[in-house]
Scaffold this motif. Structure first.
Motif, PDB file in Angstrom:
ATOM      1  N   ALA A   1     -30.507 -28.663 -11.488  1.00 47.19           N
ATOM      2  CA  ALA A   1     -29.255 -29.409 -11.329  1.00 47.19           C
ATOM      3  C   ALA A   1     -28.841 -30.062 -12.646  1.00 47.19           C
ATOM      4  O   ALA A   1     -27.656 -30.074 -13.009  1.00 47.19           O
ATOM      5  N   PHE A   2     -29.810 -30.611 -13.380  1.00 46.46           N
ATOM      6  CA  PHE A   2     -29.525 -31.222 -14.675  1.00 46.46           C
ATOM      7  C   PHE A   2     -28.940 -30.206 -15.648  1.00 46.46           C
ATOM      8  O   PHE A   2     -27.939 -30.479 -16.327  1.00 46.46           O
ATOM      9  N   SER A   3     -29.576 -29.031 -15.732  1.00 46.77           N
ATOM     10  CA  SER A   3     -29.139 -28.033 -16.711  1.00 46.77           C
ATOM     11  C   SER A   3     -27.764 -27.472 -16.365  1.00 46.77           C
ATOM     12  O   SER A   3     -26.951 -27.205 -17.249  1.00 46.77           O
TER      13      SER A   3
ATOM     14  N   HIS B   1     -24.747 -30.216 -23.069  1.00 50.38           N
ATOM     15  CA  HIS B   1     -25.427 -28.954 -23.329  1.00 50.38           C
ATOM     16  C   HIS B   1     -26.945 -29.186 -23.316  1.00 50.38           C
ATOM     17  O   HIS B   1     -27.467 -29.727 -22.353  1.00 50.38           O
ATOM     18  N   ILE B   2     -27.656 -28.810 -24.373  1.00 51.87           N
ATOM     19  CA  ILE B   2     -29.113 -28.905 -24.364  1.00 51.87           C
ATOM     20  C   ILE B   2     -29.625 -30.262 -24.836  1.00 51.87           C
ATOM     21  O   ILE B   2     -30.836 -30.481 -24.890  1.00 51.87           O
ATOM     22  N   ALA B   3     -28.719 -31.186 -25.176  1.00 56.46           N
ATOM     23  CA  ALA B   3     -29.141 -32.468 -25.742  1.00 56.46           C
ATOM     24  C   ALA B   3     -29.964 -33.297 -24.767  1.00 56.46           C
ATOM     25  O   ALA B   3     -30.732 -34.168 -25.187  1.00 56.46           O
TER      26      ALA B   3
ATOM     27  N   GLY C   1     -29.775 -22.456 -15.863  1.00 60.69           N
ATOM     28  CA  GLY C   1     -28.699 -23.430 -15.748  1.00 60.69           C
ATOM     29  C   GLY C   1     -27.819 -23.484 -16.979  1.00 60.69           C
ATOM     30  O   GLY C   1     -26.611 -23.707 -16.894  1.00 60.69           O
ATOM     31  N   LEU C   2     -28.421 -23.245 -18.160  1.00 58.81           N
ATOM     32  CA  LEU C   2     -27.674 -23.318 -19.415  1.00 58.81           C
ATOM     33  C   LEU C   2     -26.769 -22.115 -19.638  1.00 58.81           C
ATOM     34  O   LEU C   2     -25.792 -22.200 -20.378  1.00 58.81           O
ATOM     35  N   THR C   3     -27.084 -20.969 -19.012  1.00 60.62           N
ATOM     36  CA  THR C   3     -26.341 -19.747 -19.312  1.00 60.62           C
ATOM     37  C   THR C   3     -25.523 -19.199 -18.148  1.00 60.62           C
ATOM     38  O   THR C   3     -24.425 -18.670 -18.358  1.00 60.62           O
ATOM     39  N   SER C   4     -26.021 -19.297 -16.932  1.00 59.42           N
ATOM     40  CA  SER C   4     -25.378 -18.587 -15.816  1.00 59.42           C
ATOM     41  C   SER C   4     -24.029 -19.179 -15.428  1.00 59.42           C
ATOM     42  O   SER C   4     -23.080 -18.435 -15.140  1.00 59.42           O
TER      43      SER C   4
ATOM     44  N   PRO D   1     -23.063  -9.912 -12.156  1.00 54.37           N
ATOM     45  CA  PRO D   1     -24.114 -10.153 -13.158  1.00 54.37           C
ATOM     46  C   PRO D   1     -24.839 -11.480 -12.961  1.00 54.37           C
ATOM     47  O   PRO D   1     -26.060 -11.553 -13.137  1.00 54.37           O
ATOM     48  N   VAL D   2     -24.103 -12.532 -12.569  1.00 54.31           N
ATOM     49  CA  VAL D   2     -24.739 -13.833 -12.337  1.00 54.31           C
ATOM     50  C   VAL D   2     -25.699 -13.745 -11.151  1.00 54.31           C
ATOM     51  O   VAL D   2     -26.764 -14.377 -11.144  1.00 54.31           O
ATOM     52  N   ALA D   3     -25.343 -12.946 -10.133  1.00 52.29           N
ATOM     53  CA  ALA D   3     -26.241 -12.731  -8.998  1.00 52.29           C
ATOM     54  C   ALA D   3     -27.554 -12.098  -9.471  1.00 52.29           C
ATOM     55  O   ALA D   3     -28.637 -12.406  -8.949  1.00 52.29           O
ATOM     56  N   GLY D   4     -27.475 -11.216 -10.473  1.00 49.13           N
ATOM     57  CA  GLY D   4     -28.684 -10.633 -11.043  1.00 49.13           C
ATOM     58  C   GLY D   4     -29.558 -11.682 -11.706  1.00 49.13           C
ATOM     59  O   GLY D   4     -30.791 -11.661 -11.581  1.00 49.13           O
ATOM     60  N   MET D   5     -28.943 -12.634 -12.403  1.00 48.41           N
ATOM     61  CA  MET D   5     -29.704 -13.721 -13.019  1.00 48.41           C
ATOM     62  C   MET D   5     -30.350 -14.606 -11.958  1.00 48.41           C
ATOM     63  O   MET D   5     -31.475 -15.085 -12.135  1.00 48.41           O
ATOM     64  N   LEU D   6     -29.641 -14.837 -10.850  1.00 55.63           N
ATOM     65  CA  LEU D   6     -30.194 -15.637  -9.755  1.00 55.63           C
ATOM     66  C   LEU D   6     -31.440 -14.965  -9.182  1.00 55.63           C
ATOM     67  O   LEU D   6     -32.436 -15.630  -8.883  1.00 55.63           O
ATOM     68  N   LEU D   7     -31.384 -13.650  -9.036  1.00 51.54           N
ATOM     69  CA  LEU D   7     -32.563 -12.906  -8.578  1.00 51.54           C
ATOM     70  C   LEU D   7     -33.711 -13.069  -9.560  1.00 51.54           C
ATOM     71  O   LEU D   7     -34.870 -13.277  -9.160  1.00 51.54           O
TER      72      LEU D   7
END
Length: 452
Positions: A113-115, A125-127, A157-160, A205-211
């Motif tokens: 959730a944070f990311s 972002h990543i800070a 979380g940072l990319t999807s 594609p995001v569903a692929g990352m979730l998998l």
């Protein structure tokens, strides 16, 4: 021969140096020189192109400086400490086996959730990672939590979300980068897209990352892993003393600063303006004294300096790669002989080439102009639909963020998880995220390109 192409050759050098644990900045400089020397640029032009290209990363560096200072100000307010120490106190006495498993997934859910919020709600972002993660290391050790799972959660979380949700950094990527460049190149070819179409196309594609996330958390890195770390959990007295020292007024100030920063970022599409407004609120309200602003910025720069240097070096590398003129040669060598009857092979090859290009540069934002200038005409000539074209371009660009040694989405998790020297950047952040996100992105990106 394909391996003699300066683009492929330089990226292979970069990946080899990274696997040998050579500093990423040095790897980018060396790889840029390899690309220039192996092409027709020559020594002088290669160096000049690299140096001139460094300026392309100045805005990124400024963003990181502001976001780093904003993250330090949030830390001064006590919000992140309050969260960390509440979690530590929640552990209480030595937990049982069942409660360890339960609490482990609660922590991973909170970090996810944070990311996600750091991309679309609170643009830090990543800070947040070097501030939130280190106090939790002792808890990770107590739970025997595999930090590779944490790295995968943070990178997801940072990319999807920015790939398909047009809010925060997603607004910048989708509207200001992806849609803008696709429409610019596609205008003479009667191709026009919208933010809504991009969000729709990127769902598969995001569903692929979730998998990949589920596989990482529940299969690959589910088993306990013991770390010999010198970091110990604080005592109950230290926890209570720390929590009691946090002023409720500062917590409310933090909430106001977050809302204002988020609203201004949406209105101006500038993380710099939003971050500055948030810093002013913290300063005026007394979270830190105005005369301490130098110290706040200094700490923020220390927090984000390494990542800023990597992104600046990556900008110089991208400039050299673009100047060689070998990217389009590489693309056309792959597509030579392909036609509408070979769309499946063409889509796969474009995604693989995109993977190589963006793995080296490490930034989806900076590679979109390079990818679109070649892929959009190629996709249209091969008969791909507008949505399929969006998927191929978007996924090819996003592949550089998850699983690249030079990506801030892998550098960020490492900066927090390696506070005790027990988390290797390549083998514990880059390799796990590459396996669980880049492979599904290629597979699901290909599926989307063939079905949309």
């Amino acid at each position: 021969m394909l391996l003699t192409n300066p683009v492929i050759l330089s990226i292979l050098v970069l990946l080899t140096l990274s696997l040998l644990r050579v500093n990423v900045v040095l790897g980018l400089v060396i790889s840029a020189l390899v690309a220039g020397f192996s092409s027709d640029l020559g020594v002088t032009k290669t160096i000049n192109t690299f140096v001139n290209g460094l300026g392309g990363g100045s805005e990124v560096a400024m963003n990181y400086a502001i976001l780093g200072a904003f993250a330090v100000a949030i830390s001064r307010s006590g919000v992140t400490d309050l969260l960390a120490y509440k979690v530590i106190r929640r552990m209480g006495k030595r937990p049982t086996g069942a409660s360890i498993a339960h609490f482990k997934y609660i922590i991973l859910g909170i970090l996810l959730a944070f990311s996600i919020a750091s991309q679309n709600l609170l643009p830090v972002h990543i800070a947040f990672i070097p501030i939130v993660i280190p106090p939790l290391i002792s808890i990770f050790n107590k739970l025997k939590l595999d930090r590779r799972a944490v790295a995968c959660v943070l990178t997801f979380g940072l990319t999807s979300t920015y790939m398909w949700l047009p809010v925060g950094f997603g607004k910048i990527f989708i509207e200001s980068v992806l849609v803008k460049n696709i429409n610019l190149v596609g205008e003479p070819l009667n191709l026009h897209t919208t933010v809504g179409e991009v969000s729709l196309a990127m769902l598969i594609p995001v569903a692929g990352m979730l998998l990949g996330l589920f596989i990482a958390v529940f299969i690959s890195y589910r088993k306990p892993r013991t770390y010999k770390s010198s970091i110990e959990a604080p005592s109950e007295e230290e926890i209570e003393r720390h929590i009691s020292s946090i002023k409720p007024f500062h917590i409310w100030v933090s909430l106001v600063a977050v809302v204002v920063t988020f609203a201004l970022q949406l209105m101006t599409s500038s993380t710099i303006i939003g971050g500055l407004a948030g810093l002013m609120i913290f300063g005026i309200s007394g979270v830190f004294r105005l005369k301490e602003s130098n110290d706040i910025f200094h700490q923020g720069l220390n927090l984000m300096a390494m990542i800023g240097f990597v992104m600046i070096a990556a900008s110089g590398f991208a400039a050299v790669i673009n100047a060689t003129g070998c990217v389009d040669v590489l693309i056309h060598s792959f597509s030579e002989g392909l036609g509408p009857d070979n769309k499946g092979l063409a889509a796969f090859l474009m995604l693989i080439v995109g993977l190589f290009i963006t793995m080296g540069i490490g930034s989806s934002f900076s590679t979109v102009p390079i990818i679109t200038s070649i892929y959009v005409p190629l996709c249209i000539s091969l008969g791909f639909s507008p949505l399929a074209t969006i998927v191929i371009v978007g996924v090819s660009a996003a592949l550089g963020d998850a699983g690249s040694p030079a990506s801030d989405s892998t550098l960020g998790p490492t900066s927090g998880l390696n506070v005790d020297g027990k988390h290797d950047h390549i083998w514990d952040s880059v390799v796990p995220t590459f396996l669980h996100y880049n492979i599904p992105l290629v597979a699901f990106g290909w599926l989307a390109a063939m079905t949309l």
